[in-house]
Write a protein that holds these residues in place. Structure first.
Motif, PDB file in Angstrom:
ATOM      1  N   ALA A  41       0.803  -1.219   0.000  1.00  0.00           N
ATOM      2  CA  ALA A  41       0.000   0.000   0.000  1.00  0.00           C
ATOM      3  C   ALA A  41       0.838   1.273   0.000  1.00  0.00           C
ATOM      4  CB  ALA A  41      -0.942  -0.004   1.211  1.00  0.00           C
ATOM      5  N   PHE A  42       1.982   1.248   0.693  1.00  0.00           N
ATOM      6  CA  PHE A  42       2.783   2.464   0.854  1.00  0.00           C
ATOM      7  C   PHE A  42       4.218   2.321   0.360  1.00  0.00           C
ATOM      8  CE2 PHE A  42      -0.568   3.266   3.928  1.00  0.00           C
ATOM      9  CZ  PHE A  42      -0.760   4.623   3.823  1.00  0.00           C
ATOM     10  N   GLN A  43       4.541   1.208  -0.252  1.00  0.00           N
ATOM     11  CA  GLN A  43       5.909   0.961  -0.694  1.00  0.00           C
ATOM     12  C   GLN A  43       6.900   1.077   0.481  1.00  0.00           C
ATOM     13  OE1 GLN A  43       4.181   3.672  -2.768  1.00  0.00           O
ATOM     14  NE2 GLN A  43       3.160   1.839  -3.485  1.00  0.00           N
ATOM     15  N   VAL A  44       6.532   0.503   1.630  1.00  0.00           N
ATOM     16  CA  VAL A  44       7.411   0.518   2.809  1.00  0.00           C
ATOM     17  C   VAL A  44       8.707  -0.206   2.473  1.00  0.00           C
ATOM     18  CG1 VAL A  44       7.736  -0.418   5.144  1.00  0.00           C
ATOM     19  CG2 VAL A  44       5.639   0.794   4.570  1.00  0.00           C
ATOM     20  N   LYS A  45       9.816   0.459   2.720  1.00  0.00           N
ATOM     21  CA  LYS A  45      11.146  -0.110   2.481  1.00  0.00           C
ATOM     22  C   LYS A  45      11.902  -0.362   3.775  1.00  0.00           C
ATOM     23  CE  LYS A  45      10.675   0.249  -1.968  1.00  0.00           C
ATOM     24  NZ  LYS A  45       9.954  -0.820  -2.582  1.00  0.00           N
ATOM     25  N   PHE A  46      11.511   0.343   4.847  1.00  0.00           N
ATOM     26  CA  PHE A  46      12.186   0.227   6.137  1.00  0.00           C
ATOM     27  C   PHE A  46      11.124   0.142   7.219  1.00  0.00           C
ATOM     28  CE2 PHE A  46      14.318   3.259   3.321  1.00  0.00           C
ATOM     29  CZ  PHE A  46      15.464   2.533   3.022  1.00  0.00           C
ATOM     30  N   ALA A  47      11.251  -0.825   8.110  1.00  0.00           N
ATOM     31  CA  ALA A  47      10.295  -0.977   9.210  1.00  0.00           C
ATOM     32  C   ALA A  47      11.070  -1.169  10.506  1.00  0.00           C
ATOM     33  CB  ALA A  47       9.383  -2.169   8.953  1.00  0.00           C
ATOM     34  N   TYR A  48      10.739  -0.339  11.471  1.00  0.00           N
ATOM     35  CA  TYR A  48      11.419  -0.352  12.761  1.00  0.00           C
ATOM     36  C   TYR A  48      10.395  -0.602  13.861  1.00  0.00           C
ATOM     37  CZ  TYR A  48      14.900   2.023   9.912  1.00  0.00           C
ATOM     38  OH  TYR A  48      15.791   2.342   8.926  1.00  0.00           O
ATOM     39  N   TYR A  49      10.772  -1.418  14.831  1.00  0.00           N
ATOM     40  CA  TYR A  49       9.891  -1.807  15.934  1.00  0.00           C
ATOM     41  C   TYR A  49      10.619  -1.517  17.240  1.00  0.00           C
ATOM     42  CZ  TYR A  49       6.769  -4.932  18.592  1.00  0.00           C
ATOM     43  OH  TYR A  49       5.874  -5.465  19.484  1.00  0.00           O
ATOM     44  N   TYR A  50      10.072  -0.595  18.035  1.00  0.00           N
ATOM     45  CA  TYR A  50      10.721  -0.135  19.271  1.00  0.00           C
ATOM     46  C   TYR A  50       9.982  -0.681  20.480  1.00  0.00           C
ATOM     47  CZ  TYR A  50      13.373   3.015  16.389  1.00  0.00           C
ATOM     48  OH  TYR A  50      14.229   3.506  15.441  1.00  0.00           O
ATOM     49  N   THR A  51      10.740  -1.352  21.372  1.00  0.00           N
ATOM     50  CA  THR A  51      10.105  -1.955  22.541  1.00  0.00           C
ATOM     51  C   THR A  51      11.049  -2.080  23.722  1.00  0.00           C
ATOM     52  OG1 THR A  51       8.746  -3.831  23.267  1.00  0.00           O
ATOM     53  CG2 THR A  51      10.663  -4.352  21.895  1.00  0.00           C
ATOM     54  N   GLY A  52      10.465  -2.054  24.890  1.00  0.00           N
ATOM     55  CA  GLY A  52      11.185  -2.467  26.085  1.00  0.00           C
ATOM     56  C   GLY A  52      11.075  -3.978  26.148  1.00  0.00           C
ATOM     57  N   PHE A  53      12.112  -4.632  26.641  1.00  0.00           N
ATOM     58  CA  PHE A  53      12.026  -6.095  26.678  1.00  0.00           C
ATOM     59  C   PHE A  53      12.791  -6.663  27.866  1.00  0.00           C
ATOM     60  CE2 PHE A  53      16.261  -6.227  25.192  1.00  0.00           C
ATOM     61  CZ  PHE A  53      16.708  -7.533  25.133  1.00  0.00           C
ATOM     62  N   ASP A  54      12.400  -7.871  28.202  1.00  0.00           N
ATOM     63  CA  ASP A  54      13.047  -8.620  29.271  1.00  0.00           C
ATOM     64  C   ASP A  54      13.887  -9.701  28.598  1.00  0.00           C
ATOM     65  OD1 ASP A  54      13.777 -10.333  31.321  1.00  0.00           O
ATOM     66  OD2 ASP A  54      11.743 -10.609  32.089  1.00  0.00           O
ATOM     67  N   PRO A  55      15.225  -9.588  28.651  1.00  0.00           N
ATOM     68  CA  PRO A  55      16.074 -10.563  27.961  1.00  0.00           C
ATOM     69  C   PRO A  55      15.904 -12.000  28.484  1.00  0.00           C
ATOM     70  CG  PRO A  55      17.414  -8.957  29.160  1.00  0.00           C
ATOM     71  CD  PRO A  55      15.991  -8.544  29.305  1.00  0.00           C
ATOM     72  N   ASP A  56      15.309 -12.135  29.671  1.00  0.00           N
ATOM     73  CA  ASP A  56      15.068 -13.475  30.218  1.00  0.00           C
ATOM     74  C   ASP A  56      13.726 -14.054  29.781  1.00  0.00           C
ATOM     75  OD1 ASP A  56      17.517 -13.444  31.595  1.00  0.00           O
ATOM     76  OD2 ASP A  56      16.598 -12.363  33.288  1.00  0.00           O
ATOM     77  N   ASN A  57      12.913 -13.259  29.122  1.00  0.00           N
ATOM     78  CA  ASN A  57      11.608 -13.709  28.652  1.00  0.00           C
ATOM     79  C   ASN A  57      11.794 -14.341  27.269  1.00  0.00           C
ATOM     80  OD1 ASN A  57       9.042 -13.914  27.441  1.00  0.00           O
ATOM     81  ND2 ASN A  57       8.264 -12.135  28.556  1.00  0.00           N
ATOM     82  N   LYS A  58      11.945 -15.641  27.252  1.00  0.00           N
ATOM     83  CA  LYS A  58      12.252 -16.358  26.007  1.00  0.00           C
ATOM     84  C   LYS A  58      11.155 -16.192  24.952  1.00  0.00           C
ATOM     85  CE  LYS A  58      15.450 -19.596  28.104  1.00  0.00           C
ATOM     86  NZ  LYS A  58      16.385 -18.512  28.304  1.00  0.00           N
ATOM     87  N   LYS A  59       9.908 -16.138  25.389  1.00  0.00           N
ATOM     88  CA  LYS A  59       8.803 -15.975  24.450  1.00  0.00           C
ATOM     89  C   LYS A  59       8.896 -14.603  23.756  1.00  0.00           C
ATOM     90  CE  LYS A  59       3.771 -16.249  24.219  1.00  0.00           C
ATOM     91  NZ  LYS A  59       2.529 -16.396  24.969  1.00  0.00           N
ATOM     92  N   GLN A  60       9.212 -13.572  24.516  1.00  0.00           N
ATOM     93  CA  GLN A  60       9.341 -12.230  23.945  1.00  0.00           C
ATOM     94  C   GLN A  60      10.541 -12.151  23.000  1.00  0.00           C
ATOM     95  OE1 GLN A  60      10.247  -8.978  26.630  1.00  0.00           O
ATOM     96  NE2 GLN A  60       9.117  -7.541  25.353  1.00  0.00           N
ATOM     97  N   VAL A  61      11.660 -12.719  23.417  1.00  0.00           N
ATOM     98  CA  VAL A  61      12.867 -12.704  22.572  1.00  0.00           C
ATOM     99  C   VAL A  61      12.589 -13.449  21.264  1.00  0.00           C
ATOM    100  CG1 VAL A  61      15.266 -13.497  22.389  1.00  0.00           C
ATOM    101  CG2 VAL A  61      14.460 -12.413  24.509  1.00  0.00           C
ATOM    102  N   LYS A  62      11.901 -14.576  21.354  1.00  0.00           N
ATOM    103  CA  LYS A  62      11.553 -15.348  20.156  1.00  0.00           C
ATOM    104  C   LYS A  62      10.657 -14.518  19.217  1.00  0.00           C
ATOM    105  CE  LYS A  62       9.409 -19.694  18.736  1.00  0.00           C
ATOM    106  NZ  LYS A  62       8.702 -20.892  19.169  1.00  0.00           N
ATOM    107  N   PHE A  63       9.680 -13.797  19.795  1.00  0.00           N
ATOM    108  CA  PHE A  63       8.797 -12.937  19.005  1.00  0.00           C
ATOM    109  C   PHE A  63       9.602 -11.850  18.292  1.00  0.00           C
ATOM    110  CE2 PHE A  63       6.422  -8.883  18.927  1.00  0.00           C
ATOM    111  CZ  PHE A  63       5.468  -9.204  17.978  1.00  0.00           C
ATOM    112  N   LEU A  64      10.505 -11.200  19.010  1.00  0.00           N
ATOM    113  CA  LEU A  64      11.311 -10.123  18.410  1.00  0.00           C
ATOM    114  C   LEU A  64      12.237 -10.662  17.325  1.00  0.00           C
ATOM    115  CD1 LEU A  64      12.078  -8.089  21.648  1.00  0.00           C
ATOM    116  CD2 LEU A  64      10.490  -7.484  19.796  1.00  0.00           C
ATOM    117  N   ASP A  65      12.815 -11.832  17.551  1.00  0.00           N
ATOM    118  CA  ASP A  65      13.652 -12.456  16.529  1.00  0.00           C
ATOM    119  C   ASP A  65      12.825 -12.774  15.284  1.00  0.00           C
ATOM    120  OD1 ASP A  65      15.857 -12.298  18.216  1.00  0.00           O
ATOM    121  OD2 ASP A  65      15.769 -14.418  18.809  1.00  0.00           O
TER     122      ASP A  65
END
Length: 180
Positions: free
Chosen positions: A45-69
């Protein structure tokens, strides 16, 4: 998709996502966003070429790290700020605000895009949108009703509600396999 393509010339578009705002928006709108579908939709729709996702995260939260990866495999660049534990009146709160990083990265990357999409409803970003417009950028905002500041709607060339994108971006839960 054609509705938005008509708004834009074929120029590079950047998407910046405020994860915390999107998280709370999803609680209100009644569906979860499939970030792979979101990227694919906005790319068309917008010819997006760059996408950035900003979040606070818990490096010990494996589910969150897996989602971000996983987001990175879809094409997003993730900015991960470790959560700080703050003691406030006997309560331990998780804190990791990434608004400043999102705003600075937007300005530092000005030469990489002509169109800017902000996925957030946070009024703190209204000044960023003003700056980007002064630099000749076209700005768009995606958020949910009830989570969008009027200042952002005023500054944006177009406000797009998450609810209006439901069919294109909703996460479809897989049904459990039935056994025979």
């Amino acid at each position: 998709v054609e509705v938005y393509k008509n708004l834009l010339p074929s120029l590079k578009t950047a998407l910046f996502i405020d994860a915390a705002n999107m998280f709370y928006s999803q609680k209100t709108i009644g569906f979860r966003v499939d970030y792979k579908k979101l990227y694919q939709y906005l790319e068309k729709a917008f010819q997006v070429k760059f996408a950035y996702y900003y979040t606070g995260f818990d490096p010990d939260n494996k589910k969150q790290v897996k989602f971000l990866d996983k987001l990175e495999t879809f094409g997003y660049k993730t900015f991960r700020k470790p959560i700080n534990k703050i003691n406030s009146k006997g309560l331990v709160l998780d804190k990791a605000n990434v608004d400043v990083e999102l705003a600075l990265d937007s300005v530092l990357n000005l030469k990489r895009f002509k169109n800017f999409i902000l996925a957030s409803g946070d009024s703190d970003f209204s000044y960023l949108l003003k700056v980007l417009k002064k630099e000749g950028k076209r700005v768009f905002v995606i958020s949910a009703r009830g989570h969008i500041a009027k200042e952002l709607i005023k500054e944006a060339e177009k406000y797009i509600s998450l609810e209006s994108l439901r069919e294109e971006i909703a996460l479809i839960k897989k049904s459990p396999r039935t056994r025979r």
